[in-house]
Every structure is written in structure tokens, then in C-alpha cells.
Design a protein around this motif. Structure first.
Motif, short mmCIF file in Angstrom:
data_model
loop_
_atom_site.label_atom_id
_atom_site.label_comp_id
_atom_site.label_asym_id
_atom_site.label_seq_id
_atom_site.Cartn_x
_atom_site.Cartn_y
_atom_site.Cartn_z
N ASP A 69 0.80 11.94 7.52
CA ASP A 69 1.48 10.75 6.67
C ASP A 69 1.24 9.99 7.15
O ASP A 69 2.34 9.48 8.39
CB ASP A 69 2.44 11.23 6.21
N ARG B 104 3.66 7.34 10.32
CA ARG B 104 3.69 8.02 11.61
C ARG B 104 3.59 6.26 11.89
O ARG B 104 4.09 6.26 13.51
CB ARG B 104 1.97 8.93 12.15
N ARG C 299 7.43 5.39 12.34
CA ARG C 299 8.05 5.36 13.62
C ARG C 299 7.42 4.91 15.07
O ARG C 299 7.96 4.61 16.12
CB ARG C 299 7.82 7.31 13.60
N LEU D 134 8.91 2.06 15.32
CA LEU D 134 10.39 1.81 15.43
C LEU D 134 10.27 2.46 17.58
O LEU D 134 11.48 1.29 18.28
CB LEU D 134 10.99 3.13 14.49
N GLY D 135 9.37 2.58 17.54
CA GLY D 135 9.37 3.03 19.15
C GLY D 135 8.82 2.06 20.02
O GLY D 135 9.91 1.98 20.87
N CYS E 242 11.99 -0.44 20.77
CA CYS E 242 13.09 0.52 21.39
C CYS E 242 12.49 -0.31 23.29
O CYS E 242 13.13 -0.75 23.95
CB CYS E 242 13.47 1.78 21.30
N ALA E 243 11.52 -0.09 23.02
CA ALA E 243 10.01 0.20 24.41
C ALA E 243 10.77 -1.71 24.93
O ALA E 243 10.79 -1.91 26.21
CB ALA E 243 9.00 0.48 24.83
N VAL F 13 4.92 15.68 9.69
CA VAL F 13 5.72 15.63 10.95
C VAL F 13 5.89 15.94 12.06
O VAL F 13 5.47 16.06 13.67
CB VAL F 13 7.19 14.90 11.05
N SER G 233 2.82 17.95 14.36
CA SER G 233 1.32 17.13 14.61
C SER G 233 0.73 18.10 15.23
O SER G 233 -0.15 19.16 15.02
CB SER G 233 0.94 16.19 15.16
N PHE H 24 7.86 11.80 18.87
CA PHE H 24 7.15 11.93 19.98
C PHE H 24 7.60 13.03 20.96
O PHE H 24 7.92 13.22 22.28
CB PHE H 24 7.44 10.51 20.39
N LEU I 195 14.12 7.03 24.14
CA LEU I 195 13.30 5.63 23.00
C LEU I 195 13.37 7.40 21.51
O LEU I 195 13.65 6.47 20.94
CB LEU I 195 12.53 5.48 23.32
N THR J 124 14.45 6.30 18.03
CA THR J 124 13.27 6.87 17.42
C THR J 124 13.69 7.45 16.68
O THR J 124 14.28 7.86 14.81
CB THR J 124 12.20 6.98 17.17
#
Lengths: 243, 577
Positions: free
Chosen positions: A36, A40, A43, A46-47, A50-51, B7, B9, B113, B185, B189
Motif C-alpha cells: 500500500d 507508506r 507514513r 509524517l516521519g 517529525c524530522a 505494513v 514489509s 520504520f 520520530l 509516526t
């Protein structure tokens, strides 16, 4: 064979990033046994937010140190009173101006690369149908140009640091020159991180990764790159207006 | 319907290296963090024992170390604090249990991640190795304490340990910052984006809320420490003057001038105070979870608990100045910081009363995790009450840099957080390793540790009020402190006994790991998602099924329900509060 559902609609390109679910996330009802990519991408964005927040905190704290140190009186025994030791750095403004234009131009080419990657990802399933051709879309190497412009910016910054040395300003000459080097080098290091991500994106096209996966890398790098441009404008203004 | 493959992976790894060393699985990474923290806590505890013993027998000669010189004592102080704050109190609750439990509790197959997750663990590991290396370089470990106050920390010639040892210390902290930022992070997320269907924000277990808020604090705080550390490295190695004023060391005038030690203090404590909450918030989360589960009652005031944690996180960023009342601060600023500090008492009190309200008239099961959760509340109150004392600038003039301060923060931030870690270990051990820990050993461990903790730190308040300063390596020959030596001796013996009792925990842990009775999938009859899956959970956590959440996390004692608890995944038609 799995039924493919485009992960991101074509009209989504260039719009605001999708917001994460507020009523419980995870399964968005699409996907099947195909990764999907829409989820991804969401996500990864979103990451990235934050960074960006954390890099922002680094530069906010450096700014507060800058303002604190700039206004700090220091006791001078020879005149028996408090004086300010903040000097003025003779920055090479013309060169920095050119560098700024180069970085802004790279932000534009990066955005074009991002849109191209998004378009390609959206059209990938159509193109994969045997016998369907969408014509030869002009393939302009926006990513490659961004890499070149990014390298030019870094080279220009290097020249600026050398010019500062020629003018007699070193990192320990004065607190103001310390901050000038610190802020510009810290920015260059973060931009270097963006360069690595760009090279990763470029290599993912050489490695024949799925277009959708490549699109995510390009998308994230692009937003980060734009942030770097805004951050540079901020540093430029700080060094200019709070000398 | 998305399968976990969408999700998750990465497939389940086969080789030893990918499975146990460079694993992408959040559960393995959580366990790696846990054992890293367990190693670190033993190093930190042994350093503290050396300090305590040196306090009462300053002339003792040790087999390997020889006699402990003042600079050695200060190196012990520095390394104890740094190891405990960063590599234990930050690493175990968040990196360890947060990593292991959070994805399962929200119904996700992994963190958002996984590669970043692995990187953050191994970066933390490298940071720990770099820190320990400071012991073995020329000059030894630094003297400047975990707070690294300048100008001492900024001048390599200021003392033994301030050369390469201090550079390694700063580098280690910088590495730890980067690792924590990557972790934060990932946590944010994951919590926002990977929740299972129906897992709304107000159905999150309070543990998840606590890890989530902790991650936000980390994300905003560690960047500031990183900046401060870079400025410090520049002062030390590039001749800049951010922190160092005109200063003379051993008769030699340094080249620095015009800098301010206060700048370091501001930047450090802007990170340092949120760091206190980074250490304690996960403990609050697990305490809430356990108190509700073992009282067989819903948590009292779920929403209030969430808002209280958010308020604590918010205020945590506004009170850094209360560490600097004695550093030269405008009385108006001090007044503002004092008021803001006392404001934190309000959400803290809300939490405490809600914990008591949760237990009130509950059918309490006094098993080891519950004992530790109650212990947490006890220590949180005991340690917390001295906070408003120190928040008064007028009182702080007397108490600053005395033993009162370590007494306060060890109770609330040190041992309370450690009790949170113990509670979490006893509570989730069955899920993590598939076996139960020994209850009898757990209870013995609890009572000795609780009594020992109070025996060590309560008298320390009195030492502080009597004027005993902290960080001094030798005071047995100071006239006005003579009368305090018996109390100091008592504290040292209490420390020796308490540290020794931790062997019971280690024996219990490793014995249970291999020989403990097999655990069922839900040994505590709890409601959250980790107890719906196999023990230990499979690689993708739910064996290909994506859980759907229909209920809140604390449905205990539901009238009309089949059992006295309703799982979060129970059908929507199941009665609930």
C-alpha cells in the motif's frame, strides 16, 4: 493476479499531504497483496514532519544562543566596565546571494522532479497494460539538475568560507564569526543529508525499484529540500539583520 | 482488507545475525534495548556503591582501583549520572518496553520504520561504548557531572579527565541524541499512523499515551542538547568562546573571553527538565495499566490521566530555570519559574488521586507487578513532595547543592522510574519470553528494594538540611559534618544491601527465562491487544490477522459481562462500561 488500485489519485499531486487518521488508523481498506504505497507515503511524510521539527529545534536553540551571546556584556578589566565583544563579520554578501539563488532554483527543479515522479507513479499501472502507450512524455532529468545545483550551492558555500578566511575571519576570531561559520556549516551538513537522499532517489531509478517506491523517496526528499531552502533564507536573514 | 504484509514489509529473518543481532523486528530490538539498559544499570550501580563506600571509608585501598582520589570520585559521579539518566532511565522504559509493547498494543505488525528502529538501537549501543571508553583513556573519565557545567567541561586543561575523556563524554551524548531522535520520530509516526481499526486516540492504553508523549518530549528536547553539545565541542577544540569567559587555569590565562557559563545552563536544562519527564512518564503509563488490571477496575478518570500527562509534558518545557536559581537569575524570572514549577503539582496530583481512586474498593491482586506499581505511586509521592520545596527560590538558597537535591531526584526520577521498569518487567516478561517469573523471589525483591530505597534516600534529605554538600569526595574530617557520619554509614550499608538484593532480580530473570513455568496467552487476565495474541507473539504480532478494536483499554468489572474483563477486541455487542 492482484487487482491494482492506484495508491494516490492523480489529482492528489501537489496537494497538501494526507492527514493521518484521527479515528483509528492502520487498515485503510485498500491494498490486497500489493504494497500500500499510499499508506507508506503518508507514513513517510509524517516521519519527515517529525524530522523537520527536530532540525527546527536545533536551529531554534542555535538562534537563541546567537541572540544571547550577541547581547551579552562581558567584563573588561582594562576599562573596569562591561563591554560587548560582538564584532561585525564582513560576509561575502554577493557570493551568498548567488548561492541563495542557486538553492532556490534547486528547490524549483526538485519540485518539478517530485511532480514528475508522482505523475509517473500514478500512470505506472496504465503503462503496464500490454498494448497501451501514453506517448513519449518528455523526460527531463530534473533530479539530476537538482543534484548539480545542490553541489553548486555547497561549492559556493565552500568559496564563501574561504573568502571569510581571506578577509581574516576564522571560527574563533569573534563570537559573530563563530556563529556565521556554525550556522552555515550546520545548514550545509543538513543539506548534505538531503544530497544523500537525492542520490538514493537517483539510484533507485537505476536499480529499477517500483515507480511508486521511488516516488516516495523523491517526495520526501523534495519536502526536506524545500525546508532546507526556507531554513537557508532564515539563516541568511539572521546573519544579515542581526549582525 | 490489508494484510500485515502491507505494513510489515520485511519477512521473518532466518539467519542468526538478522534474527537476533541486526534485527528489524521491534520485539527483538526492544529486548536488545532492555539488556543494554540492564548492563548499564549494573555499571551505574557499582559506580554508586564505590562512591557510597568512599564517603565513609575515604582511605580504603581497593584491589584494582587503589585508593579513590578526589578526581576519581568526581569521575564516578559523572559516569554514574550519565549512564543512569541516558542509558538506563531513557533507554529501558522507552527503547525497551516502548519498542516491544507499543506496536502490539495498537494492533500494528511493527514500528513505522523498522530500519530506523534498528539504527537507533545500534547508535545507542555505540554511544554507550564511547561513554565507557572514557574510563580507559589518558586522564580517565570527566569530572564535570552529568550536567556538564561549563567552564569546567569546556576547558581540556581544567583537570584530569577533562581532556579526551570529556570529548568522549560529549561525543557519546551527541550520539545518544541522534539515536533518541530517530527513536522519537518512529514512536510518533507509529502511534499516529499504524493504529488498528477502531483504536481511536481515546481507546489507547495509557502506556501508549505515555510513550507517545515521551517521544514528543524527546523530539523537541534532544535537538537542543545536541546543539549545546556542538557549541561545547567547538569551545573545547576550535577556540570559540560561547560558554567560557576570561578564565585562568593553573596560573595560565586561557584564550577564551566573553562567553557565558549561563548559556550552557539554559540550553542544558531546556533539555534537562523534559528529560526528567522522559524518564518518568513511561513509568506513569505502566503504573496506570497495572493498577487498573490488578485492581480489576477501570482506570479512574481516563481522560484526566491523558490530559494530565499532556499538561506535565507541556509544563516540563517551561520550568528549566528552577535548576538555576543559584546561578544568578533575576528574582522576577525566578518567581515565574517557581510558579510554573508548582503548576506541575496539579497534573501530578490528579494522576496520584486517580491512581488511588483506581485501587479504591478494587478486588486487588497483590502480585509482583502490582506491588511495584504501588511502590511507584509511593515513591512518586515521597519524591514529589520535596519538589515544591526546591521550587521556592528562598528555600533553594539553603538546599541547592546539598544532599537534599539528590535525595529528591533519586526518589522521584531515579528509583520511581526504576520501579516503573521493574513493574513493566514483571508484567510483560510472560509475553516477551513465554514464561512466568517467580512470584516469591519477586516479592522478596520488591520488599527489600522498597525498604532499601527509603533507607537510602529519606535520611539523605536530613543530611541536606543539615548542610552536607553534594559532590564532595571527602568530608569525614570536616568538623561540622562529624555528627552526620553515623547517618552516612547507615545509608552506605542500606545501599550495599539494596544493590545486593538486585541479584535476586537478576537470578529470577535468568532462571525464569529458561526454567520458569510456561505462561498462558493472558496470564493477568488483562484487556489490551498484546494479550490477545500468542505468547511470545509471532513475527508479525498477530499471525496474519489485523485486530479490530471495539472497546476501551480498561473494561474491568463490567456488569453483565461473561468474565470480569472485556478484551479490547471483543465483539461490539459485548457489554462494557
Amino acid at each position: 493476479m492482484a487487482i491494482y488500485t492506484p495508491s494516490t489519485p492523480v489529482d492528489d499531486i501537489g496537494q497538501k499531504p494526507p492527514v493521518p487518521p484521527t479515528t483509528g488508523g492502520g487498515d485503510d481498506g485498500r491494498g490486497g497483496d500489493v504494497p500500500d504505497y499510499g499508506a507508506r507515503l503518508r507514513r513517510a511524510r509524517l516521519g519527515l514532519i517529525c524530522a523537520i521539527a527536530t532540525v527546527g529545534m536545533v536551529f531554534i536553540s542555535l538562534t537563541s544562543a546567537y541572540i544571547f551571546r550577541r547581547g551579552l556584556p562581558t567584563f573588561d578589566g582594562s576599562v573596569n566596565s562591561y563591554v560587548r565583544d560582538w564584532g561585525r563579520v564582513d560576509l561575502p554578501w554577493a557570493l551568498l546571494g548567488v548561492n541563495t539563488l542557486i538553492l532556490l532554483a534547486s528547490s524549483v527543479t526538485m519540485e518539478l522532479a517530485r511532480r514528475k515522479a508522482a505523475r509517473q507513479a500514478a500512470l505506472a499501472p496504465v503503462q503496464s497494460i500490454p498494448g497501451v502507450s501514453l506517448g513519449n512524455e518528455k523526460s527531463f532529468p530534473w533530479l539530476g539538475i537538482t543534484v548539480l545545483l545542490g553541489l553548486s550551492f555547497l561549492a559556493g558555500q565552500w568559496l564563501a568560507w574561504m573568502e571569510l578566511h581571506n578577509r581574516g575571519f576564522y571560527v574563533n576570531t569573534n563570537p559573530s564569526s563563530s556563529f556565521a561559520f556554525l550556522l552555515t556549516i550546520a545548514h550545509a551538513v543538513h543539506l548534505g543529508g538531503g544530497m544523500i537522499a537525492l542520490l538514493w532517489a537517483a539510484s533507485s531509478s537505476l536499480l529499477h525499484k517500483p515507480l511508486e517506491a521511488r516516488r516516495i523517496v523523491v517526495d520526501i526528499t523534495a519536502w526536506y529540500w524545500h525546508f532546507m531552502a526556507v531554513l537557508w533564507l532564515y539563516i541568511f536573514a539572521l546573519l544579515g539583520f542581526a549582525r | 482488507m490489508a494484510t500485515p504484509a502491507t505494513v510489515h514489509s520485511h519477512a521473518a529473518p532466518q539467519g542468526f545475525i538478522r534474527k537476533y543481532v541486526f534485527s528489524l523486528d521491534h520485539k527483538v530490538i526492544g529486548i536488545q534495548y532492555f539488556f543494554l539498559a540492564l548492563t548499564a544499570v549494573w555499571v551505574g550501580m557499582i559506580l554508586s556503591l564505590l562512591m557510597r563506600v568512599h564517603m565513609i571509608w575515604p582511605n580504603a585501598v581497593w584491589p584494582v582501583l587503589g585508593d579513590i582520589k578526589p578526581e576519581t570520585y568526581l569521575a564516578l559521579v559523572t559516569m554514574h549520572g550519565t549512564i543512569m539518566v541516558f542509558f538506563v532511565l531513557t533507554t529501558a522504559p522507552q527503547g525497551g518496553f516502548g519498542n516491544y509493547v507499543l506496536p502490539i498494543q495498537i494492533g500494528a505488525p511493527d514500528m513505522a520504520f523498522p530500519v530506523l528502529n534498528m539504527l537507533s538501537f545500534w547508535t545507542t549501543f555505540v554511544g554507550f561504548v564511547v561513554l565507557l571508553a572514557a574510563f580507559f583513556v589518558s586522564g580517565g573519565a570527566p569530572l564535570h557531572g552529568w550536567t556538564g557545567y561549563t567552564p569546567l567541561s569546556a576547558l581540556p586543561s581544567a583537570g584530569p579527565g577533562e581532556g579526551l575523556g570529556a570529548d568522549l563524554w560529549i561525543t557519546s551524548i551527541a550520539i545518544f541524541c541522534v539515536a533518541s531522535l530517530m527513536g522519537a520520530l518512529n514512536f510518533i509516526t507509529t502511534t499516529l499512523d499504524l493504529r488498528a481499526k477502531g483504536m481511536t486516540l481515546m481507546r489507547l492504553p495509557l502506556t501508549v499515551w505515555s510513550w507517545f508523549i515521551t517521544a514528543i518530549l524527546g523530539l523537541l528536547a534532544f535537538g537542543v542538547l545536541l546543539s549545546a553539545g556542538i557549541l561545547l565541542l567547538m569551545d573545547r577544540n576550535l577556540g570559540t568562546s560561547f560558554y567560557v569567559p576570561l578564565v585562568v587555569v593553573n596560573g595560565i590565562q586561557m584564550q577564551h573571553k566573553g562567553g557565558s557559563p549561563l548559556l550552557w545552563q539554559h540550553l542544558f536544562w531546556f533539555f534537562g527538565h523534559p528529560e526528567v519527564y522522559i524518564a518518568i512518564l513511561p513509568g506513569m503509563g505502566v503504573t496506570s495499566q497495572i493498577l487498573s488490571t490488578f485492581s480489576r477496575k477501570p482506570i479512574f478518570g481516563y481522560r484526566a490521566m491523558v490530559y494530565a500527562m499532556l499538561a506535565i509534558g507541556f509544563f516540563g518545557f517551561m520550568v528549566w530555570g528552577h535548576h538555576m536559581f543559584m546561578s544568578g537569575m533575576s528574582p522576577y524570572s525566578a518567581f515565574a519559574f517557581s510558579i510554573l514549577t508548582m503548576c506541575i503539582g496539579v497534573p501530578s496530583a490528579i494522576k496520584t488521586f486517580n491512581w488511588l481512586g483506581t485501587m479504591w474498593k478494587g478486588r486487588i491482586r497483590f502480585q509482583t507487578p502490582m506491588l511495584y506499581a504501588i511502590g511507584f505511586v509511593s515513591l512518586f509521592v515521597s519524591g514529589g513532595l520535596s519538589g515544591p520545596f526546591l521550587a521556592q527560590p528562598v528555600l533553594d538558597i539553603q538546599l541547592h547543592d546539598t544532599a537534599f537535591v539528590p535525595a529528591h531526584f533519586h526518589l522521584i526520577m531515579g528509583v520511581a522510574a526504576i520501579f516503573g521498569i521493574f513493574a513493566a518487567t514483571y508484567y510483560w516478561f510472560p509475553k516477551m519470553f513465554g514464561r512466568m517469573m517467580n512470584e516469591t523471589l519477586g516479592k522478596i525483591h520488591f520488599f527489600i528494594t522498597l525498604a532499601g530505597t527509603y533507607a537510602i534516600f529519606m535520611p539523605m534529605h536530613y543530611l541536606g538540611m543539615a548542610g552536607q554538600t553534594r559532590r564532595y569526595s571527602q568530608f569525614t574530617e570536616v568538623a561540622y559534618l562529624q555528627k552526620l557520619i553515623p547517618l552516612n554509614t547507615f545509608i552506605t550499608w542500606a545501599a550495599i544491601i539494596t544493590v545486593s538484593a538486585q541479584l535476586i532480580f537478576v537470578i529470577n530473570l535468568f532462571w525464569s527465562l529458561f526454567k520458569g513455568p510456561k505462561a498462558s496467552d493472558n496470564p493477568w487476565e488483562a484487556t489490551t491487544l498484546e494479550w490477545t495474541t500468542a505468547t511470545p507473539p509471532p513475527h508479525d504480532n498477530f499471525a496474519g490477522v489485523t485486530p479490530v478494536v471495539n472497546h476501551g483499554p480498561y473494561e474491568y468489572g463490567v456488569p453483565g459481562a461473561e468474565k470480569d474483563f472485556v478484551m479490547q477486541t471483543a465483539p461490539a455487542s459485548t457489554p462494557a462500561h
